[in-house]
Motif scaffolding. Structure first.
Motif, PDB file in Angstrom:
ATOM      1  N   LEU A  60      28.284  19.164  27.621  1.00 26.21           N
ATOM      2  CA  LEU A  60      29.118  18.244  27.284  1.00 26.21           C
ATOM      3  C   LEU A  60      30.132  17.840  28.156  1.00 26.21           C
ATOM      4  O   LEU A  60      30.521  16.767  28.238  1.00 26.21           O
ATOM      5  N   VAL A  61      30.747  18.789  28.716  1.00 32.90           N
ATOM      6  CA  VAL A  61      32.069  18.862  29.610  1.00 32.90           C
ATOM      7  C   VAL A  61      31.675  18.010  30.865  1.00 32.90           C
ATOM      8  O   VAL A  61      32.346  16.882  31.268  1.00 32.90           O
ATOM      9  N   ILE A  62      30.365  18.155  31.247  1.00 30.79           N
ATOM     10  CA  ILE A  62      29.770  17.545  32.293  1.00 30.79           C
ATOM     11  C   ILE A  62      29.709  15.953  32.256  1.00 30.79           C
ATOM     12  O   ILE A  62      30.127  15.082  33.036  1.00 30.79           O
ATOM     13  N   SER A 109      25.830  26.746  26.848  1.00 27.77           N
ATOM     14  CA  SER A 109      25.366  25.905  27.540  1.00 27.77           C
ATOM     15  C   SER A 109      25.479  24.443  26.691  1.00 27.77           C
ATOM     16  O   SER A 109      25.695  23.455  27.685  1.00 27.77           O
ATOM     17  N   GLY A 110      25.568  24.331  25.741  1.00 27.96           N
ATOM     18  CA  GLY A 110      25.982  22.902  24.960  1.00 27.96           C
ATOM     19  C   GLY A 110      27.299  22.358  25.252  1.00 27.96           C
ATOM     20  O   GLY A 110      27.523  21.234  25.881  1.00 27.96           O
ATOM     21  N   VAL A 122      22.812  15.241  24.914  1.00 31.02           N
ATOM     22  CA  VAL A 122      22.267  16.752  24.821  1.00 31.02           C
ATOM     23  C   VAL A 122      23.090  17.711  24.724  1.00 31.02           C
ATOM     24  O   VAL A 122      22.896  18.911  23.985  1.00 31.02           O
ATOM     25  N   GLY A 123      24.422  17.623  25.405  1.00 33.47           N
ATOM     26  CA  GLY A 123      25.333  18.617  24.978  1.00 33.47           C
ATOM     27  C   GLY A 123      25.844  18.746  23.667  1.00 33.47           C
ATOM     28  O   GLY A 123      26.058  19.826  23.089  1.00 33.47           O
ATOM     29  N   SER A 124      26.154  17.546  23.137  1.00 35.67           N
ATOM     30  CA  SER A 124      26.626  17.614  21.495  1.00 35.67           C
ATOM     31  C   SER A 124      25.826  18.125  20.768  1.00 35.67           C
ATOM     32  O   SER A 124      25.984  19.129  19.988  1.00 35.67           O
ATOM     33  N   GLY A 125      24.398  17.848  21.024  1.00 29.34           N
ATOM     34  CA  GLY A 125      23.365  18.530  19.970  1.00 29.34           C
ATOM     35  C   GLY A 125      23.283  20.163  20.221  1.00 29.34           C
ATOM     36  O   GLY A 125      23.097  20.539  19.233  1.00 29.34           O
ATOM     37  N   LEU A 126      23.276  20.467  21.507  1.00 35.61           N
ATOM     38  CA  LEU A 126      23.263  21.892  21.770  1.00 35.61           C
ATOM     39  C   LEU A 126      24.537  22.604  21.305  1.00 35.61           C
ATOM     40  O   LEU A 126      24.049  23.607  20.859  1.00 35.61           O
ATOM     41  N   THR A 127      25.601  21.862  21.278  1.00 39.52           N
ATOM     42  CA  THR A 127      26.860  22.593  20.643  1.00 39.52           C
ATOM     43  C   THR A 127      26.671  22.825  19.443  1.00 39.52           C
ATOM     44  O   THR A 127      27.103  23.859  18.805  1.00 39.52           O
ATOM     45  N   ILE A 128      26.252  21.741  18.376  1.00 38.18           N
ATOM     46  CA  ILE A 128      26.157  21.882  17.171  1.00 38.18           C
ATOM     47  C   ILE A 128      25.245  23.005  16.860  1.00 38.18           C
ATOM     48  O   ILE A 128      25.291  23.834  15.865  1.00 38.18           O
ATOM     49  N   MET A 129      23.969  22.996  17.610  1.00 40.98           N
ATOM     50  CA  MET A 129      22.993  24.211  17.153  1.00 40.98           C
ATOM     51  C   MET A 129      23.388  25.414  17.576  1.00 40.98           C
ATOM     52  O   MET A 129      23.161  26.510  16.910  1.00 40.98           O
ATOM     53  N   GLN A 130      24.427  25.523  18.468  1.00 48.52           N
ATOM     54  CA  GLN A 130      25.010  26.982  19.050  1.00 48.52           C
ATOM     55  C   GLN A 130      26.049  27.318  18.426  1.00 48.52           C
ATOM     56  O   GLN A 130      26.930  28.209  19.015  1.00 48.52           O
TER      57      GLN A 130
END
Length: 295
Positions: A53-55, A48-49, A33-41
């Protein structure tokens, strides 16, 4: 036949219920989820992504450390038998097989894009009308350096950092093979030296890959927004880098155990497993180097 002459079956250790599989699943969920949100953001200030991802990576690290600690403790306490070693080897081979299938999917996607969809979009195989409707000015060649929006980028050549990294990984496979042979004859000094060299070479590979990404982003304009070429480039090299990181973690743990006097010429499955996985990621990189960088 008397009872004394019968060969009794070996004991098979069954551990208590472990929390680490579900913890690992939670970690992978946060990472996905973190990777997907990071790419989108990437184009906004929302972090938040990155936070998720770090968590996920932190939970994964705790899970790996704790699970490995439990397995090492069980092994040092003499709870494992020959049958357990067979089970471990079968499990590792099935795991590597699943990883082979994982990368075959991505190589298949690359093949489909380059050899089927790009020519079709260019009007090949009686798809002239498709080209005229979807992208009249499209020119069929690979790599695609121009997006539908008109943005252009540069391709990553195979010389320089990619070639150096290829030589580094090939050398690391050689040093690891030498270390394995040293273990078989209980030459611990040679074992420590060449396992240490393998770990250093793995670290050099990841460092140079980070430098390659920085070069691609800042100087070549090759980003995740660079169309299908940029997507496939980062997808394949990024997932491979993730697998190298996992393999390096395994070798670091093995190296630490060697320094503490673990393993002998008869019992060293952890070294074998780490070696199998490392050779696997090396073979994947060779395929990736030729299919992504050279051809």
């Amino acid at each position: 036949m008397s009872v004394e002459n019968k060969k009794l079956p070996q004991s098979y250790y069954v551990p208590a219920q472990s929390p680490w599989p579900i913890v690992g699943a939670i970690a992978l969920f946060f990472i996905a989820v973190g990777s997907g949100l990071t790419i989108m953001q990437l184009n906004n200030s929302n972090v938040s992504g990155v936070f998720l991802l770090v968590i996920g990576l932190a939970i994964l690290f705790v899970m790996l450390f704790s699970w490995f600690k439990d397995v090492i403790t069980e092994s040092n306490n003499g709870l494992y038998s020959t049958q357990m070693d067979v089970s471990f080897k079968q499990a590792m081979l099935w795991f590597i097989f699943s990883e082979v299938m994982f990368f075959l999917v991505f190589f298949g996607a690359l093949f489909y894009t380059r050899n089927l969809s790009v020519p079709w979009l260019g009007g090949a195989s009686n798809n002239v009308m498709t080209q005229q409707i979807l992208w009249p000015d499209f020119q069929s060649f690979w790599p695609l350096l121009k997006t539908p929006a008109g943005d252009t980028t540069q391709a990553m050549g195979w010389q320089g950092l990619p070639l150096i990294n290829t030589l580094i990984l090939i050398t690391s496979s050689v040093t690891l093979h030498i270390a394995e042979n040293a273990m078989k004859v209980n030459n611990r000094r040679k074992l420590q030296t060449f396992i240490g060299l393998t770990v250093v070479l793995g670290g050099c590979f990841l460092t140079l890959q980070v430098q390659e990404y920085i070069h691609a982003y800042t100087e070549l304009g090759l980003t995740l927004q660079s169309g299908v070429y940029g997507n496939t480039f980062y997808l394949l090299t990024g997932f491979h880098g993730l697998h190298v990181t996992l393999g390096l973690i395994l070798l670091v743990i093995v190296y630490a155990r060697i320094l503490r006097g673990h393993f002998n010429d008869q019992q060293h499955f952890a070294l074998q497993a780490g070696s199998w996985y490392w050779h696997f990621v090396d073979v994947v990189w060779l395929c990736l180097f030729f299919l992504v960088y050279v051809f």
